[in-house]
Motif scaffolding. Sequence first.
Motif, short mmCIF file in Angstrom:
data_model
loop_
_atom_site.label_atom_id
_atom_site.label_comp_id
_atom_site.label_asym_id
_atom_site.label_seq_id
_atom_site.Cartn_x
_atom_site.Cartn_y
_atom_site.Cartn_z
N HIS A 1 0.85 -1.21 0.00
CA HIS A 1 0.00 0.00 0.00
C HIS A 1 0.88 1.25 0.00
CE1 HIS A 1 -3.38 -2.62 0.99
NE2 HIS A 1 -2.62 -3.16 1.92
N HIS B 1 -4.85 6.23 -1.03
CA HIS B 1 -5.60 4.97 -1.00
C HIS B 1 -6.28 4.74 -2.34
CE1 HIS B 1 -8.18 1.78 0.41
NE2 HIS B 1 -9.25 2.49 0.12
N GLN B 2 -6.85 5.80 -2.92
CA GLN B 2 -7.52 5.69 -4.22
C GLN B 2 -6.52 5.27 -5.30
OE1 GLN B 2 -10.66 5.89 -4.84
NE2 GLN B 2 -10.82 6.24 -7.02
N LYS C 1 -5.88 1.60 -5.08
CA LYS C 1 -7.00 0.83 -5.61
C LYS C 1 -7.03 0.84 -7.14
CE LYS C 1 -11.06 1.50 -3.89
NZ LYS C 1 -12.26 2.06 -3.25
N GLU D 1 -17.36 10.94 -0.94
CA GLU D 1 -16.75 9.59 -0.90
C GLU D 1 -15.76 9.44 0.24
OE1 GLU D 1 -15.02 9.74 -4.75
OE2 GLU D 1 -16.69 8.71 -5.70
N GLN E 1 -16.35 6.74 3.06
CA GLN E 1 -16.14 5.36 2.60
C GLN E 1 -14.65 5.05 2.52
OE1 GLN E 1 -18.25 2.87 2.24
NE2 GLN E 1 -16.60 1.51 1.67
N HIS E 2 -13.86 5.99 2.00
CA HIS E 2 -12.41 5.79 1.92
C HIS E 2 -11.80 5.68 3.31
CE1 HIS E 2 -11.64 6.01 -2.37
NE2 HIS E 2 -12.54 6.97 -2.45
N GLU F 1 -12.41 2.20 4.57
CA GLU F 1 -11.53 1.24 3.90
C GLU F 1 -10.09 1.37 4.40
OE1 GLU F 1 -11.94 1.95 -0.28
OE2 GLU F 1 -14.03 1.29 -0.31
N ARG G 1 -9.84 -0.08 7.92
CA ARG G 1 -9.88 -1.53 7.84
C ARG G 1 -8.53 -2.07 7.38
NH1 ARG G 1 -14.71 -2.92 5.06
NH2 ARG G 1 -15.63 -2.98 7.10
N THR G 2 -7.91 -1.41 6.42
CA THR G 2 -6.61 -1.85 5.91
C THR G 2 -5.56 -1.79 7.01
OG1 THR G 2 -7.18 -1.02 3.71
CG2 THR G 2 -4.85 -1.40 4.15
N ASP H 1 -6.48 -4.38 9.90
CA ASP H 1 -6.26 -5.77 9.50
C ASP H 1 -4.80 -6.17 9.70
OD1 ASP H 1 -8.87 -6.24 8.85
OD2 ASP H 1 -8.60 -6.10 6.68
#
Length: 171
Positions: free
Chosen positions: A78, A121-122, A125, A138, A141-142, A145, A148-149, A152
Amino acid sequence: MTTIITKAQAELELALMQAESDSMASSDLYIWLRECGLSPEIAVRVKELVNVTQRIGNKVVSIGKLIVMKLRDFITAHKNLAIGTVLGAAIASLIAAMPLLGSLLAPLGALLGVTVAATGHQRDKHPDGNGKVVSLEELPQHLIEMARTYFDLFIETFQIIMAEFVSAKTS
């Protein structure tokens, strides 16, 4: 979404990670940190973290090296998110540090910093460049995500280490 792994999976994963960390010299990690553009002072501090070990049961686990290796893998996977996060934090910090106006502009600086991180991040992706600019609609939502990344990564690392720690305590 991260799933809970079994004790056997955690032990296997920890053994593989430990074998990989044993095969990698601390100097290799230092070289990688310098190639990433870190200053020598920061690279030396991170290299000190690499030397941290912990006895878990009858094993000595290189906790510091495992954490740095997981971070290296995360940054490799990433790259734009990591760069965007660092740049976003720098922008937010610089704006908040401005005399007199800094405290008033800090929320705007934080929003700008988060937007820069979300743009990174975009780009991760959509590496081919087909991703559009992140809009304010948006952004939530980003953020979800991105969180979460990040989480995790930490959940996976802690599950592996804690499963070994718990099995060592019960033995």
